[in-house]
Design a protein around this motif. Structure first.
Motif, PDB file in Angstrom:
ATOM      1  N   LEU A 146       0.922  -1.097   0.239  1.00  0.00           N
ATOM      2  CA  LEU A 146       0.003  -0.582   0.356  1.00  0.00           C
ATOM      3  C   LEU A 146       0.788   0.972  -0.425  1.00  0.00           C
ATOM      4  CD1 LEU A 146      -2.728  -0.744   2.439  1.00  0.00           C
ATOM      5  CD2 LEU A 146      -3.152  -0.552   0.112  1.00  0.00           C
ATOM      6  N   SER A 147       2.048   1.288   0.629  1.00  0.00           N
ATOM      7  CA  SER A 147       2.721   2.362   1.023  1.00  0.00           C
ATOM      8  C   SER A 147       3.614   3.009  -0.507  1.00  0.00           C
ATOM      9  CB  SER A 147       4.047   2.695   2.024  1.00  0.00           C
ATOM     10  OG  SER A 147       4.734   0.859   0.947  1.00  0.00           O
ATOM     11  N   GLN A 148       3.182   1.743  -1.595  1.00  0.00           N
ATOM     12  CA  GLN A 148       4.659   1.483  -2.990  1.00  0.00           C
ATOM     13  C   GLN A 148       3.354   2.127  -3.405  1.00  0.00           C
ATOM     14  OE1 GLN A 148       6.333  -1.930  -2.951  1.00  0.00           O
ATOM     15  NE2 GLN A 148       7.965  -1.102  -1.919  1.00  0.00           N
ATOM     16  N   GLY A 149       1.818   1.965  -3.247  1.00  0.00           N
ATOM     17  CA  GLY A 149       1.114   2.159  -4.674  1.00  0.00           C
ATOM     18  C   GLY A 149       0.622   4.055  -5.126  1.00  0.00           C
ATOM     19  N   ALA A 150      -0.036   3.879  -5.453  1.00  0.00           N
ATOM     20  CA  ALA A 150      -1.350   5.795  -6.160  1.00  0.00           C
ATOM     21  C   ALA A 150      -1.623   6.406  -4.549  1.00  0.00           C
ATOM     22  CB  ALA A 150      -1.646   5.455  -6.997  1.00  0.00           C
ATOM     23  N   PRO A 151      -0.146   7.006  -4.441  1.00  0.00           N
ATOM     24  CA  PRO A 151      -1.485   7.663  -2.772  1.00  0.00           C
ATOM     25  C   PRO A 151      -2.812   8.080  -2.641  1.00  0.00           C
ATOM     26  CG  PRO A 151       0.888   9.139  -3.606  1.00  0.00           C
ATOM     27  CD  PRO A 151       0.718   7.577  -4.349  1.00  0.00           C
ATOM     28  N   SER A 152      -2.778   9.488  -3.929  1.00  0.00           N
ATOM     29  CA  SER A 152      -4.299   9.980  -4.147  1.00  0.00           C
ATOM     30  C   SER A 152      -5.042   9.202  -4.368  1.00  0.00           C
ATOM     31  CB  SER A 152      -3.825  10.872  -4.627  1.00  0.00           C
ATOM     32  OG  SER A 152      -3.185  12.144  -4.446  1.00  0.00           O
ATOM     33  N   ALA A 153      -5.135   8.237  -5.458  1.00  0.00           N
ATOM     34  CA  ALA A 153      -6.267   6.994  -5.529  1.00  0.00           C
ATOM     35  C   ALA A 153      -6.803   6.123  -4.262  1.00  0.00           C
ATOM     36  CB  ALA A 153      -5.066   6.420  -6.862  1.00  0.00           C
ATOM     37  N   ILE A 154      -5.325   5.712  -3.029  1.00  0.00           N
ATOM     38  CA  ILE A 154      -5.213   4.678  -2.471  1.00  0.00           C
ATOM     39  C   ILE A 154      -6.264   5.402  -1.224  1.00  0.00           C
ATOM     40  CG2 ILE A 154      -4.491   3.300  -0.399  1.00  0.00           C
ATOM     41  CD1 ILE A 154      -2.346   2.657  -2.294  1.00  0.00           C
ATOM     42  N   ARG A 155      -5.514   7.432  -1.538  1.00  0.00           N
ATOM     43  CA  ARG A 155      -6.457   7.356   0.140  1.00  0.00           C
ATOM     44  C   ARG A 155      -7.763   8.038  -0.524  1.00  0.00           C
ATOM     45  NH1 ARG A 155      -1.127  10.878   1.407  1.00  0.00           N
ATOM     46  NH2 ARG A 155       0.133   8.623   1.654  1.00  0.00           N
ATOM     47  N   PHE A 156      -7.785   8.349  -1.853  1.00  0.00           N
ATOM     48  CA  PHE A 156      -9.599   8.814  -1.865  1.00  0.00           C
ATOM     49  C   PHE A 156     -10.339   7.573  -1.920  1.00  0.00           C
ATOM     50  CE2 PHE A 156      -8.201  12.479  -3.881  1.00  0.00           C
ATOM     51  CZ  PHE A 156      -8.400  13.221  -3.710  1.00  0.00           C
ATOM     52  N   THR A 157      -9.727   6.216  -1.878  1.00  0.00           N
ATOM     53  CA  THR A 157     -10.699   5.293  -1.927  1.00  0.00           C
ATOM     54  C   THR A 157     -11.364   5.068  -0.848  1.00  0.00           C
ATOM     55  OG1 THR A 157      -9.874   4.337  -4.196  1.00  0.00           O
ATOM     56  CG2 THR A 157     -10.612   3.139  -2.664  1.00  0.00           C
ATOM     57  N   LYS A 158     -10.024   4.946   0.148  1.00  0.00           N
ATOM     58  CA  LYS A 158     -10.799   4.560   1.467  1.00  0.00           C
ATOM     59  C   LYS A 158     -11.313   5.775   2.178  1.00  0.00           C
ATOM     60  CE  LYS A 158      -8.587   4.889   6.381  1.00  0.00           C
ATOM     61  NZ  LYS A 158      -7.275   5.042   7.290  1.00  0.00           N
ATOM     62  N   LEU A 159     -11.469   6.809   2.109  1.00  0.00           N
ATOM     63  CA  LEU A 159     -12.911   7.832   2.049  1.00  0.00           C
ATOM     64  C   LEU A 159     -13.711   7.877   2.289  1.00  0.00           C
ATOM     65  CD1 LEU A 159     -10.071  11.334   2.175  1.00  0.00           C
ATOM     66  CD2 LEU A 159     -10.633  10.080   3.841  1.00  0.00           C
ATOM     67  N   ALA A 160     -13.631   7.562   0.082  1.00  0.00           N
ATOM     68  CA  ALA A 160     -15.251   7.141   0.235  1.00  0.00           C
ATOM     69  C   ALA A 160     -15.880   5.492   0.634  1.00  0.00           C
ATOM     70  CB  ALA A 160     -14.826   6.550  -1.815  1.00  0.00           C
ATOM     71  N   LEU A 161     -14.594   4.438   0.817  1.00  0.00           N
ATOM     72  CA  LEU A 161     -15.408   3.554   0.910  1.00  0.00           C
ATOM     73  C   LEU A 161     -15.910   4.265   2.697  1.00  0.00           C
ATOM     74  CD1 LEU A 161     -12.753   0.895  -0.441  1.00  0.00           C
ATOM     75  CD2 LEU A 161     -15.290   1.256  -0.432  1.00  0.00           C
ATOM     76  N   ASN A 162     -14.972   4.583   3.471  1.00  0.00           N
ATOM     77  CA  ASN A 162     -15.333   4.692   4.538  1.00  0.00           C
ATOM     78  C   ASN A 162     -16.807   5.608   4.920  1.00  0.00           C
ATOM     79  OD1 ASN A 162     -13.439   3.425   5.946  1.00  0.00           O
ATOM     80  ND2 ASN A 162     -12.347   5.303   6.300  1.00  0.00           N
ATOM     81  N   ASN A 163     -17.473   6.531   4.359  1.00  0.00           N
ATOM     82  CA  ASN A 163     -18.700   7.303   3.642  1.00  0.00           C
ATOM     83  C   ASN A 163     -19.449   5.683   4.207  1.00  0.00           C
ATOM     84  OD1 ASN A 163     -17.835   9.671   3.636  1.00  0.00           O
ATOM     85  ND2 ASN A 163     -17.791   9.035   1.680  1.00  0.00           N
ATOM     86  N   TRP A 164     -19.220   3.778   3.758  1.00  0.00           N
ATOM     87  CA  TRP A 164     -20.267   3.253   4.313  1.00  0.00           C
ATOM     88  C   TRP A 164     -20.980   3.542   6.284  1.00  0.00           C
ATOM     89  CZ3 TRP A 164     -23.530   0.317   1.160  1.00  0.00           C
ATOM     90  CH2 TRP A 164     -23.642   0.402  -0.044  1.00  0.00           C
ATOM     91  N   ILE A 165     -19.400   3.560   6.557  1.00  0.00           N
ATOM     92  CA  ILE A 165     -19.245   3.457   7.915  1.00  0.00           C
ATOM     93  C   ILE A 165     -20.177   4.909   8.417  1.00  0.00           C
ATOM     94  CG2 ILE A 165     -17.888   2.571   9.991  1.00  0.00           C
ATOM     95  CD1 ILE A 165     -16.066   1.404   8.291  1.00  0.00           C
ATOM     96  N   ARG A 166     -20.249   6.362   7.755  1.00  0.00           N
ATOM     97  CA  ARG A 166     -20.247   6.770   8.259  1.00  0.00           C
ATOM     98  C   ARG A 166     -21.891   7.323   8.157  1.00  0.00           C
ATOM     99  NH1 ARG A 166     -15.802   9.066   5.632  1.00  0.00           N
ATOM    100  NH2 ARG A 166     -13.860   9.812   6.952  1.00  0.00           N
ATOM    101  N   ALA A 167     -22.449   6.283   7.307  1.00  0.00           N
ATOM    102  CA  ALA A 167     -23.803   6.236   7.433  1.00  0.00           C
ATOM    103  C   ALA A 167     -24.596   5.626   8.629  1.00  0.00           C
ATOM    104  CB  ALA A 167     -24.458   5.227   5.879  1.00  0.00           C
ATOM    105  N   ALA A 168     -23.832   5.278   8.841  1.00  0.00           N
ATOM    106  CA  ALA A 168     -24.480   4.307  10.215  1.00  0.00           C
ATOM    107  C   ALA A 168     -23.974   5.574  11.835  1.00  0.00           C
ATOM    108  CB  ALA A 168     -23.538   2.866  10.245  1.00  0.00           C
ATOM    109  N   TRP A 169     -23.074   6.049  11.394  1.00  0.00           N
ATOM    110  CA  TRP A 169     -22.925   7.515  12.345  1.00  0.00           C
ATOM    111  C   TRP A 169     -24.649   7.524  13.432  1.00  0.00           C
ATOM    112  CZ3 TRP A 169     -18.298   7.527  13.733  1.00  0.00           C
ATOM    113  CH2 TRP A 169     -17.582   8.838  15.135  1.00  0.00           C
ATOM    114  N   PRO A 170     -25.017   7.701  13.484  1.00  0.00           N
ATOM    115  CA  PRO A 170     -26.790   7.751  14.018  1.00  0.00           C
ATOM    116  C   PRO A 170     -26.358   6.578  15.160  1.00  0.00           C
ATOM    117  CG  PRO A 170     -27.350   9.002  12.368  1.00  0.00           C
ATOM    118  CD  PRO A 170     -26.449   8.164  11.875  1.00  0.00           C
ATOM    119  N   SER A 171     -26.590   5.636  14.555  1.00  0.00           N
ATOM    120  CA  SER A 171     -26.617   4.238  15.101  1.00  0.00           C
ATOM    121  C   SER A 171     -25.237   4.406  15.807  1.00  0.00           C
ATOM    122  CB  SER A 171     -26.109   2.905  13.795  1.00  0.00           C
ATOM    123  OG  SER A 171     -27.996   2.989  13.134  1.00  0.00           O
ATOM    124  N   PHE A 172     -24.105   4.421  16.086  1.00  0.00           N
ATOM    125  CA  PHE A 172     -22.641   4.325  16.475  1.00  0.00           C
ATOM    126  C   PHE A 172     -22.770   5.023  17.583  1.00  0.00           C
ATOM    127  CE2 PHE A 172     -19.236   6.742  16.991  1.00  0.00           C
ATOM    128  CZ  PHE A 172     -18.166   5.890  18.291  1.00  0.00           C
TER     129      PHE A 172
END
Length: 281
Positions: free
Chosen positions: A218-244
């Motif tokens: 992961l450290s050798q991959g495209a940093p912006s692409a990997i980080r944007f992908t992570k942030l987008a995927l984490n929106n699934w967890i953020r959608a559950a924020w009221p439950s959290f």
């Protein structure tokens, strides 16, 4: 006539200085990989300071230009046994401290979600409570076959909070999440992989090497692409924020009642808890 050069060089980001943490060890096992090692006694149980540091370090890591991936692990034979008994007793006894722990528990989840750098956790031995929360909030999770993952909150006599209500249904489905979070049954690394709670299960002696291999990739991959992908995927967890938020409030509320007192006493006395069967809600 020369053409004006309108390009400007971005100022260099100053290096991030990490404090001398009492119970976290930092090193760099590979270029651009930062390893965060939980280090507190035989079981790496969390006291308040360790819990606070584990929650806040992600903001520093996110600002560190020298880090492209993070490896999170426990020192010795355990990842983390969760909160220590003294901290739990103080949560029960002290209203102000209880509110502070609510704040720190919220910050741990928020800061790990907001950290743009990919995080890989290496889960060996027991992983419970706040330690388990950090392990499973990692983007890629590698568990040993005999690792023991347990949320454990209902055994303590409080509602499952930390991270589980938001995260577990996404990882392993609602049916498994409800069973394991309500019963506090332990899950081996092998079973955790089977139900989708962790990314990979490997032999116990291969956990650290496999996790480091993934972190390096992961450290050798495209940093912006990997980080944007992570942030987008984490929106699934953020959608559950009221439950959290609800689970965190219910968990803190439970520390004010008799069930938490009995749960802690049972753990200290190494016996099964005996909860009075009456209707509180």
């Amino acid at each position: 006539m020369s053409t004006p050069n309108n390009t400007t060089t971005a100022p260099e980001t100053p290096p991030v200085v990490y404090p001398d943490y009492e119970s976290l060890k930092l090193d760099r096992p590979a270029p651009h990989v930062l390893r965060v090692l939980l280090s507190r006694g035989k079981m790496n149980s969390l006291d308040f300071q360790m819990h606070k540091d584990l929650g806040s370090i992600w903001r520093r890591i996110d600002e560190d230009p020298t880090v492209s991936a993070v490896l999170l692990a426990g020192e010795g034979r355990a990842f983390s046994a969760g909160g220590d008994f003294d901290m739990v007793q103080r949560i029960i006894d002290d209203y102000d401290f209880r509110c502070q722990m609510w704040k720190e528990g919220r910050a741990l989840v928020q800061n790990m979600l907001d950290c743009t750098k990919p995080i890989v956790s290496a889960i060996s031995g027991p992983a419970a409570g706040g330690g388990l929360a950090a392990a499973l909030l990692a983007d890629v999770t590698v568990a040993g076959r005999t690792a023991k993952l347990v949320d454990g909150h209902t055994t303590l006599g409080v509602a499952a909070d930390d991270h589980a209500v938001a995260l577990w249904p996404l990882l392993c489905g609602m049916a498994k999440a409800k069973y394991y979070l309500m019963t506090s049954d332990a899950i081996t690394g092998e079973e955790a992989e089977r139900i989708g709670l962790v990314s990979f299960c490997v032999d116990d002696d291969e956990v650290d090497a496999r996790a480091l291999e993934i972190a390096i990739r992961l450290s050798q991959g495209a940093p912006s692409a990997i980080r944007f992908t992570k942030l987008a995927l984490n929106n699934w967890i953020r959608a559950a924020w009221p439950s959290f938020e609800a689970s965190l409030a219910f968990g803190i509320l439970g520390f004010t009642g008799p069930e938490a007192k009995e749960g802690l006493a049972a753990l200290q006395e190494k016996r099964p808890p005996v909860f009075e069967q009456r209707s509180y809600i």
